[in-house]
Design a protein around this motif. Structure first.
Motif, PDB file in Angstrom:
ATOM      1  N   ALA A   7      12.256   4.439  -0.425  1.00  0.00           N
ATOM      2  CA  ALA A   7      10.845   5.230  -1.204  1.00  0.00           C
ATOM      3  C   ALA A   7       9.339   4.758  -0.474  1.00  0.00           C
ATOM      4  CB  ALA A   7      10.792   4.442  -2.538  1.00  0.00           C
ATOM      5  N   ILE A   8       8.584   6.026  -0.399  1.00  0.00           N
ATOM      6  CA  ILE A   8       7.078   5.549   0.314  1.00  0.00           C
ATOM      7  C   ILE A   8       6.336   5.310  -1.316  1.00  0.00           C
ATOM      8  CG2 ILE A   8       5.012   6.793   1.396  1.00  0.00           C
ATOM      9  CD1 ILE A   8       8.318   6.529   2.520  1.00  0.00           C
ATOM     10  N   TYR A   9       5.782   4.287  -0.918  1.00  0.00           N
ATOM     11  CA  TYR A   9       4.552   3.847  -1.687  1.00  0.00           C
ATOM     12  C   TYR A   9       2.702   3.841  -0.904  1.00  0.00           C
ATOM     13  CZ  TYR A   9       8.621   2.010  -4.371  1.00  0.00           C
ATOM     14  OH  TYR A   9       9.918   1.573  -5.146  1.00  0.00           O
ATOM     15  N   THR A  10       2.520   5.177  -1.594  1.00  0.00           N
ATOM     16  CA  THR A  10       1.237   5.209  -1.243  1.00  0.00           C
ATOM     17  C   THR A  10      -0.211   4.222  -2.164  1.00  0.00           C
ATOM     18  OG1 THR A  10       2.081   7.682  -0.374  1.00  0.00           O
ATOM     19  CG2 THR A  10      -0.762   6.982  -0.496  1.00  0.00           C
ATOM     20  N   TYR A  11      -1.073   3.923  -0.978  1.00  0.00           N
ATOM     21  CA  TYR A  11      -1.808   3.507  -1.598  1.00  0.00           C
ATOM     22  C   TYR A  11      -3.656   3.660  -0.506  1.00  0.00           C
ATOM     23  CZ  TYR A  11       1.125  -1.026  -2.977  1.00  0.00           C
ATOM     24  OH  TYR A  11       2.213  -1.403  -2.798  1.00  0.00           O
ATOM     25  N   CYS A  12      -4.694   4.474  -1.768  1.00  0.00           N
ATOM     26  CA  CYS A  12      -5.343   4.874  -1.311  1.00  0.00           C
ATOM     27  C   CYS A  12      -7.273   4.458  -1.611  1.00  0.00           C
ATOM     28  CB  CYS A  12      -5.742   6.457  -1.204  1.00  0.00           C
ATOM     29  SG  CYS A  12      -4.110   7.843  -0.224  1.00  0.00           S
ATOM     30  N   HIS A  13      -7.986   4.558  -0.396  1.00  0.00           N
ATOM     31  CA  HIS A  13      -9.189   4.282  -0.997  1.00  0.00           C
ATOM     32  C   HIS A  13      -9.758   2.654  -0.749  1.00  0.00           C
ATOM     33  CE1 HIS A  13      -9.277   8.338  -2.077  1.00  0.00           C
ATOM     34  NE2 HIS A  13      -8.446   7.611  -4.003  1.00  0.00           N
ATOM     35  N   PHE A  14      -8.863   1.582   0.341  1.00  0.00           N
ATOM     36  CA  PHE A  14      -9.706   0.698   0.525  1.00  0.00           C
ATOM     37  C   PHE A  14     -10.371   0.848   1.200  1.00  0.00           C
ATOM     38  CE2 PHE A  14      -4.949  -0.430   2.090  1.00  0.00           C
ATOM     39  CZ  PHE A  14      -4.395  -0.669   0.223  1.00  0.00           C
ATOM     40  N   SER A  15     -11.295  -0.785   1.197  1.00  0.00           N
ATOM     41  CA  SER A  15     -12.369  -0.975   2.368  1.00  0.00           C
ATOM     42  C   SER A  15     -12.508  -1.310   3.555  1.00  0.00           C
ATOM     43  CB  SER A  15     -12.583  -1.793   1.267  1.00  0.00           C
ATOM     44  OG  SER A  15     -12.173  -2.996   0.720  1.00  0.00           O
ATOM     45  N   SER A  16     -10.886  -2.618   3.429  1.00  0.00           N
ATOM     46  CA  SER A  16     -10.441  -2.524   4.569  1.00  0.00           C
ATOM     47  C   SER A  16      -8.884  -2.931   4.502  1.00  0.00           C
ATOM     48  CB  SER A  16     -11.229  -4.053   4.728  1.00  0.00           C
ATOM     49  OG  SER A  16     -10.417  -5.092   4.133  1.00  0.00           O
TER      50      SER A  16
END
Length: 320
Positions: A231-240
């Motif tokens: 599966a693909i686990y997506t994370y968005c809006h990091f500062s770094s």
């Protein structure tokens, strides 16, 4: 990405705590202080201080930044068996210390770097993440001077805990960052969830897998983590980011710091799960991990019922 209109004082305070998941009580743990005989090395550029009451043990070591050389101080540890290990560090914090101190972890696949703000969260164990370590007695964790930010970098103590037999899953944020109720919230218009935490909160790998960096106008700085389950686990809006493109990461390893990049109206973490091109509701997965039970397989997660009925005008984050 939904509008983040409020953060309670308790949530804001908790979001600043850099604590990883608690390791099993039966797991083997090794703690190395900077004063442990034969287990710490640093050159003459590192001074010794007992000024801060947040120190671990009698004293700690400090050095000025140097962008010409790493000049790392190293903690040596005896790793009984190869496998996954939770790596934590202890340091005193001060407004005059370094906001981007590079911590180095020696793994069989090369040295991993995790950047820590030593102006905050001092006097406690701070998780660098879970890493695969080789067996043996060797330099495992280093503190590098190679940073362009001002202020002393500090080396105090490290704690390494075997994760063998531990959980195969992790919350994407420190457990203390949000109450359970936040993991059941609907997304604004498609299967996903927005988790309201302040900028700089560590984001962790929900499963072991391989990282693909995202950097676009919608997700901002983010990551697609291809888990060992496919599966693909997506994370968005990091500062770094805390890992490089293509890196293999262990469950619970820090992969980034949350922020407000991309199409975002306030600091938060956008988190999604998909199988192939099918977006899945992540809420049941997150609630199970929070409760310490085995979550449902990604392929069995629902595709509806976790977002508002009326769609907003905001664009959908591409699958990538």
């Amino acid at each position: 990405m939904k509008l983040i209109t409020r953060l309670s004082a308790a949530v804001v305070a908790a979001s600043l705590v850099l604590l990883g998941n608690v390791a099993p009580a039966s797991a083997a743990t090794t703690t190395v202080d900077n004063a442990t005989a034969g287990q710490f090395t640093a050159d003459a550029d590192w001074g010794t201080s007992a000024w801060s009451a947040q120190r671990y043990g009698a004293d700690y070591r400090f050095a000025t930044p140097n962008t010409a050389t790493s000049g790392a101080a190293w903690f040596k540890a005896s790793i009984a068996a190869a496998g996954a290990h939770l790596v934590e560090v202890w340091y005193p914090a001060d407004a005059g210390y370094n906001s981007a101190t590079p911590f180095l972890v020696a793994t069989p696949d090369g040295t991993r770097t995790v950047v820590i703000d030593q102006r905050a969260n001092g006097g406690r164990w701070v998780s660098l993440g879970t890493f695969t370590l080789a067996a043996g007695d060797y330099n495992v964790v280093g503190v590098s001077r190679w940073t362009s930010q001002p202020g002393y970098v500090v080396a105090d103590a490290v704690r390494i805990t075997s994760s063998t037999g531990g959980s195969s899953f992790s919350l994407p944020l420190p457990r203390t960052a949000l109450p359970r109720s936040e993991y059941d919230d609907p997304h604004h218009d498609y299967p996903a969830i927005d988790l309201p935490v302040g900028t700089g909160t560590p984001a962790y790998a929900a499963r072991a897998g391989t990282v693909t960096i995202i950097d676009d106008s919608l997700c901002g700085q983010g990551i697609n983590l291809t888990g060992t389950d496919g599966a693909i686990y997506t994370y968005c809006h990091f500062s770094s980011w805390s890992v490089a493109n293509g890196a293999s990461v262990g469950v619970g390893q820090q992969i980034g710091l949350t922020g407000n990049t991309g199409n975002s109206t306030g600091p938060h973490l956008h988190f999604g799960i998909r199988t192939g091109s099918t977006r899945r509701c992540p809420q049941n997965f997150l609630l199970a991990v929070y409760d310490g039970t085995t979550p449902p397989a990604a392929s069995s997660l629902p595709t509806t019922g976790c977002f508002y009925a009326s769609r907003s005008a905001e664009p959908v984050i591409p699958l990538g």
